[in-house]
Enzyme design. Sequence first.
Site, short mmCIF file in Angstrom:
data_model
loop_
_atom_site.label_atom_id
_atom_site.label_comp_id
_atom_site.label_asym_id
_atom_site.label_seq_id
_atom_site.Cartn_x
_atom_site.Cartn_y
_atom_site.Cartn_z
N GLU A 24 0.84 -1.19 0.00
CA GLU A 24 0.00 0.00 0.00
C GLU A 24 0.88 1.25 0.00
OE1 GLU A 24 -3.54 1.68 2.94
OE2 GLU A 24 -1.79 0.75 3.82
N HIS B 128 2.58 4.60 0.91
CA HIS B 128 2.87 5.26 2.18
C HIS B 128 3.64 6.55 1.93
CE1 HIS B 128 1.55 1.55 4.12
NE2 HIS B 128 1.53 2.23 5.26
N ASP C 251 3.78 -1.74 5.93
CA ASP C 251 3.02 -2.56 6.88
C ASP C 251 3.67 -3.91 7.12
OD1 ASP C 251 1.22 -0.48 7.02
OD2 ASP C 251 -0.27 -1.42 5.73
N HIS D 240 -1.89 -3.89 9.25
CA HIS D 240 -2.72 -3.14 8.30
C HIS D 240 -4.13 -3.08 8.85
CE1 HIS D 240 -4.14 -1.60 4.46
NE2 HIS D 240 -4.90 -2.66 4.25
N GLU E 126 -7.12 -2.36 7.86
CA GLU E 126 -8.26 -2.92 7.14
C GLU E 126 -8.31 -4.45 7.17
OE1 GLU E 126 -6.36 -0.45 6.19
OE2 GLU E 126 -7.42 1.05 4.99
N HIS F 56 -1.35 7.65 9.14
CA HIS F 56 -0.92 6.82 8.01
C HIS F 56 0.34 7.43 7.40
CE1 HIS F 56 -1.17 4.23 4.49
NE2 HIS F 56 -0.99 5.31 3.75
N GLU G 235 4.48 5.15 12.09
CA GLU G 235 4.95 4.24 11.04
C GLU G 235 6.34 4.65 10.54
OE1 GLU G 235 1.32 2.07 8.85
OE2 GLU G 235 1.68 4.10 8.13
#
Length: 254
Positions: free
Chosen positions: A30, A32, A41, A116, A118, A168, A173
């Site tokens: 994904e 970033h 992630d 992650h 989701e 995010h 992160e």
Amino acid sequence: MNREIARMTWKEFEEAKRTKTLIIPVGSLEQHGYHLPMETDVIISSGLAKVLAEKIDGIVAPPVNYGYKSQPNSGGGPLFPGTVDLNGDTLVRLVYDMLCEFARDGVKKIFISNGHFENEAFLVEAVDLATRQYDIHVVLASWWDQIPSDMVEKCFEEVPFPGWALEHAAVTETSMVMYFTPELVHMDRFVEEEFRKPGLYHDYPIKPGIVPASGVLATARTSSRGKGALLVESITDAYAGICREAFKSYDDTL
């Protein structure tokens, strides 16, 4: 000791799986932002899994590198090239099949390290289905749920904490990727953008412009490797405590 089962011989795994907790990292591919890799992630969930394995004398499975659909209001969804999403039933079947295979191999204790947001509901579904069929004990946890309020305050002394929904590719992160793989962080590419928090609803078809052009929802400017180290230690201590409590009925080194 080699703790990664992909690098073990089958005889080494046969011996280890009898008593040790197996840790499965799950992430996503994904976007970033401009400054972090798309495997962020996976880097975080795998890194935490390896540190946890040292703390509880566990072993680590190869990571699940793809995750459920990146949401438009957070990760940006399909608006960014390179974000590769799984449908929910695909992720459920993938993790279910993995759990069943490990159960048939004789593994009894499994800890899933989720990186992650989701993924969570679909991982729960896979765990529920597998534990109905096999005599295995599976614990699932996500790293952001393990961070105590005092650690949040330390990480956000310079800037306000935006809430986990907007964190995010931001401070936490970025700091942990700095800790695990500093060579993959490009802070010279980070740009500060204004962002209006999205509404608390889902709007499809997905429209361009709902997140900033960079894909970052909150600042990463105050990230540091030191903060990453603090986060990793705090999260893995919490994970270790969860494992000790959940698996305390087993006769092992926990």
